[in-house]
Design an enzyme around this catalytic site. Structure first.
Site, PDB file in Angstrom:
ATOM      1  N   CYS A   1     -12.044  68.068  30.150  1.00  0.00           N
ATOM      2  CA  CYS A   1     -13.339  67.409  30.352  1.00  0.00           C
ATOM      3  C   CYS A   1     -14.524  68.291  29.993  1.00  0.00           C
ATOM      4  CB  CYS A   1     -13.473  66.948  31.796  1.00  0.00           C
ATOM      5  SG  CYS A   1     -12.362  65.604  32.203  1.00  0.00           S
TER       6      CYS A   1
ATOM      7  N   ASN B   1     -11.901  64.422  23.749  1.00  0.00           N
ATOM      8  CA  ASN B   1     -10.918  64.519  24.836  1.00  0.00           C
ATOM      9  C   ASN B   1     -11.070  63.294  25.717  1.00  0.00           C
ATOM     10  OD1 ASN B   1      -9.092  65.942  26.839  1.00  0.00           O
ATOM     11  ND2 ASN B   1     -10.918  65.656  28.109  1.00  0.00           N
ATOM     12  N   GLU B   2     -10.016  62.621  26.008  1.00  0.00           N
ATOM     13  CA  GLU B   2     -10.045  61.466  26.925  1.00  0.00           C
ATOM     14  C   GLU B   2     -11.244  60.556  26.669  1.00  0.00           C
ATOM     15  OE1 GLU B   2      -9.361  62.550  31.031  1.00  0.00           O
ATOM     16  OE2 GLU B   2      -7.259  62.964  30.604  1.00  0.00           O
TER      17      GLU B   2
ATOM     18  N   GLU C   1      -8.246  75.343  30.130  1.00  0.00           N
ATOM     19  CA  GLU C   1      -9.590  74.838  30.410  1.00  0.00           C
ATOM     20  C   GLU C   1     -10.220  75.729  31.472  1.00  0.00           C
ATOM     21  OE1 GLU C   1      -9.908  70.755  31.817  1.00  0.00           O
ATOM     22  OE2 GLU C   1     -12.065  70.800  31.472  1.00  0.00           O
TER      23      GLU C   1
HETATM   24  O1  AHR Z   1      -6.684  68.870  33.510  1.00  0.00           O
HETATM   25  C1  AHR Z   1      -7.756  68.463  34.278  1.00  0.00           C
HETATM   26  C2  AHR Z   1      -8.521  67.326  33.639  1.00  0.00           C
HETATM   27  O2  AHR Z   1      -7.723  66.197  33.545  1.00  0.00           O
HETATM   28  C3  AHR Z   1      -8.964  67.564  32.221  1.00  0.00           C
HETATM   29  O3  AHR Z   1     -10.144  68.248  32.161  1.00  0.00           O
HETATM   30  C4  AHR Z   1      -9.140  66.171  31.697  1.00  0.00           C
HETATM   31  O4  AHR Z   1      -8.931  66.087  30.317  1.00  0.00           O
HETATM   32  C5  AHR Z   1      -8.168  65.359  32.505  1.00  0.00           C
HETATM   33  O5  AHR Z   1      -8.767  64.254  33.049  1.00  0.00           O
END
Ligand code: AHR
Length: 658
Positions: free
Chosen positions: A247, A378-379, A48
């Site tokens: 995120c 994601n999440e 990321e």
């Molecule tokens: O890894 C850091 C963050 O943790 C990522 O962006 C997210 O998916 C999680 O909350």
């Protein structure tokens, strides 16, 4: 009882106790009893653009704000020289004429010599890392409004000593935008260097995409990636690369979500957005953190191919980050999001005559990338997520039934939200469920058997983001051996359950010592250096020794998942012909164990790899090898390995077989 019987009872009790203690110290590994197949994707990496992971990280661009599109268009730049007067350097905006990259800088210079009128760029966090004897490629886009200016390009160190120079004389006089490049060599190194551009002569010059790259990029690719960082990934031989996050996939709001189509094609057409980590943490503000997308989906696919990892893109599902705006796209407006997913599959896998395959081919990759996995969201959580997930699943499976779809189970592994999503996703026959856990070392130890009871026939699990967080203090000093050994113990549970856990990745991957937002992280860098944390060496040990079949491991008839502080898993690699046992001793005393290796004709000698340390030990820039693997040999006694497991250690035993 007569004396004779009394002594017989004593003797038998003694024999039983000796047998019992021998039994207690015996671990039986049976390669003939397969517990399932290890997926080739088992251990991968999560990438990321957080902590300066991409811009200022693996993307080797050295100029910050090269396109003047940051919120403050001259951020990273300063204007220099006594011949510059008010209005000589201006930011202009093409508005609708170039929506992706509207701003540029105009220099209106009247009779300047070198050193009298110019601009300087400070580079990313802490300046530019400049290496002695290395070639640097400076390039820009320009438009000569009134010809007559030459550009003197300089690399400087912190004390303003000039390390390298070159002159670029614009050759295009068409009055249209043109590209030009010049190279310069550095005669010395500087960890915190900068770039000067001095204007010489008189003229009006428009400039954009002002760029500087080192020539020692990964595979020597022009405008490519930082080789030392990619090498660390390649060394892990990861089964997959998950990209682009995290995120940033969701965005603070939907307008700032990650849109892959805006990250491909010519660099100057990739529309920059603010990185969501710019403002996420008040305690770690990063006002100069943007996503330029110089590193985009094409480059991620290419990187995956380079290092033999399956590409694993995650796409926005029509929901922005639920910790931020929680904005959702109405279901009747979801189609463009779903279409993005279908188009991505065509971009990756379509032949060069398909609409999106053609785009890929035009970027230099006629052959398909062979995408097999795709994440949706994601999440994300709640019924809104399930509704959107179903729409993606229906459309993608109808057109591309072989693509394995990965769905989110939210942010944590044991809440009501998790159980709701897990149930719903299983009911809709999800291929793979993505679980995340950032938890204490203790949680990891206690949950090493988490997957022992998971349904083998249902959805597979992707442990998509995990890391042991030693305490609540946010800081750089959290990649301790205590965290790493807890992850190692937990990973024996993942390995034992490879029949259901098909993928796992530590998160986050990279962090810049001067520009991080989130710690712990797997690999730390500054402008010049890099080091792997103890957690990195744990990940690497598992991923480069993943095997092909899970072997049974029993002690007193049970799998070893915390008894006596011990965690053990074993695999057979039927390609390399090796039996590999991983043993984690979380006790602060040595333990002696007899490991009986059954079911194969083994060589007489085993290779041991040992990682050990004090719980608070960690690696650092100054001491990058405080915790790194050590190697040893061990002669087997028949089929038995007599092991001494040091306190707080991960020991891997590897034996070849015929
Ligand atoms: O890894 C850091 C963050 O943790 C990522 O962006 C997210 O998916 C999680 O909350």
């Amino acid at each position: 009882m007569n004396y004779k019987n009394y002594f017989l009872v004593l003797l038998l009790t003694g024999i039983c106790q000796t047998a019992k203690s021998q039994h207690k110290d015996l671990i039986v590994v049976n390669a003939a009893q397969s517990q399932g197949t290890v997926s080739p994707t088992m251990w991968g990496v999560f990438f990321e653009d957080i902590n300066m992971g991409a811009d200022g990280g693996i993307y080797a661009e050295m100029v910050k704000n090269r396109s003047f599109e940051f919120l403050k268009p001259l951020m990273g730049w300063s204007v220099k020289g006594n011949k510059i007067t008010e209005g000589d350097i201006l930011i202009l905006n093409r508005q609708g004429a170039n929506l992706a990259n509207p701003r540029f800088v105009r220099a209106n210079i009247k009779g300047a010599d070198k050193g009298e009128a110019g601009m300087s760029n400070e580079g990313f966090k802490g300046g530019m890392g400049i290496k002695k004897d290395l070639r640097y490629d400076f390039s820009l886009m320009y438009r000569q409004q009134t010809p007559g200016l030459s550009l003197h390009v300089e690399l400087l160190d912190e004390q303003n000593n000039v390390l390298g120079t070159a002159v670029l004389k614009p050759t295009d006089a068409s009055g249209q935008w043109a590209k030009q490049e010049v190279s310069l060599n550095a005669k010395a190194s500087s960890a915190k260097g900068k770039l000067n551009i001095w204007f010489e002569g008189s003229g009006v010059l428009d400039m954009d995409m002002i760029s500087l790259f080192p020539s020692d990029t990964w595979k020597g690719r022009k405008k490519g990636m930082r080789a030392d960082m990619i090498q660390m990934l390649a060394d892990m031989k990861p089964g997959f690369i998950r990209f682009p996050g995290g995120c940033i996939v969701e965005g603070i709001d939907l307008a700032n979500r990650y849109q892959w189509k805006k990250t491909i094609g010519p660099l100057e057409e990739r529309q920059l957005i603010m990185n969501r980590w710019n403002v996420e943490f008040a305690h770690r503000p990063a006002p100069d953190y943007f996503q330029t997308f110089g590193l985009g989906f094409f480059e991620y696919f290419q990187l995956s191919e380079d290092i033999g990892a399956e590409p694993l893109p995650i796409l926005n599902c029509g929901m922005a980050c639920q910790f931020n705006t929680a904005e959702v796209v109405p279901l009747d407006q979801l189609d463009p999001y779903v279409q993005d997913a279908l188009d991505l599959i065509e971009f990756a896998n379509g032949d060069a005559s398909s609409d999106w395959g053609k785009v890929r081919a035009s970027m230099g990759h006629a052959a398909p990338f062979n995408l097999k996995y795709l994440g949706v969201g994601n999440e994300n959580w709640g019924p809104q997520y399930i509704e959107r997930a179903k729409a993606f699943q229906k459309a993608i499976k109808a057109k591309y039934p072989k693509i394995n779809l990965i769905f989110s189970s939210g942010t944590d592994p044991d809440s009501e939200r998790f159980h709701y999503l897990d149930k719903e996703l299983r009911a809709m026959d999800a291929d793979i469920i993505d679980e995340h856990y950032y938890r204490s070392p203790d949680w990891f130890l206690k949950n090493a058997a988490r997957y022992d009871s998971y349904d083998r026939k249902g959805a597979k699990v992707f442990a998509g983001e995990y890391a042991a967080h030693v305490d609540k203090t946010v800081g750089t000093k959290r990649n301790t051996w205590q965290a790493a050994i807890a992850e190692a113990a937990f990973m024996t549970g993942l390995e034992r359950n490879a029949a259901v856990v098909n993928m796992a990745s530590y998160a986050p991957l990279f962090a810049n010592t001067e520009g991080w937002q989130w710690a712990p992280d797997l690999i730390w860098v500054d402008n010049m250096n890099i080091y792997g944390t103890p957690n990195y060496y744990v990940q690497k040990l598992f991923s480069t020794n993943k095997g092909t079949q899970v072997a049974s491991v029993l002690a007193e008839g049970k799998s070893l998942s915390g008894q006596d502080g011990l965690y053990v898993s074993a695999v057979v690699d039927n390609v390399k012909k090796e039996l590999i046992v991983k043993l984690v001793n979380t006790k602060d005393t040595e333990q002696k164990k007899q490991v009986s290796l059954e079911g194969l004709k083994l060589a007489a000698e085993a290779q041991l790899t040992i990682l050990q340390g004090g719980l608070t030990d960690q690696n650092s820039m100054d001491s990058p090898s405080a915790i790194v693997p050590a190697e040893a040999k061990l002669k087997l006694k028949g089929k038995t390995a007599a092991l001494k497991l040091p306190a707080n250690s991960l020991v891997m035993l590897k034996v070849s077989y015929k």
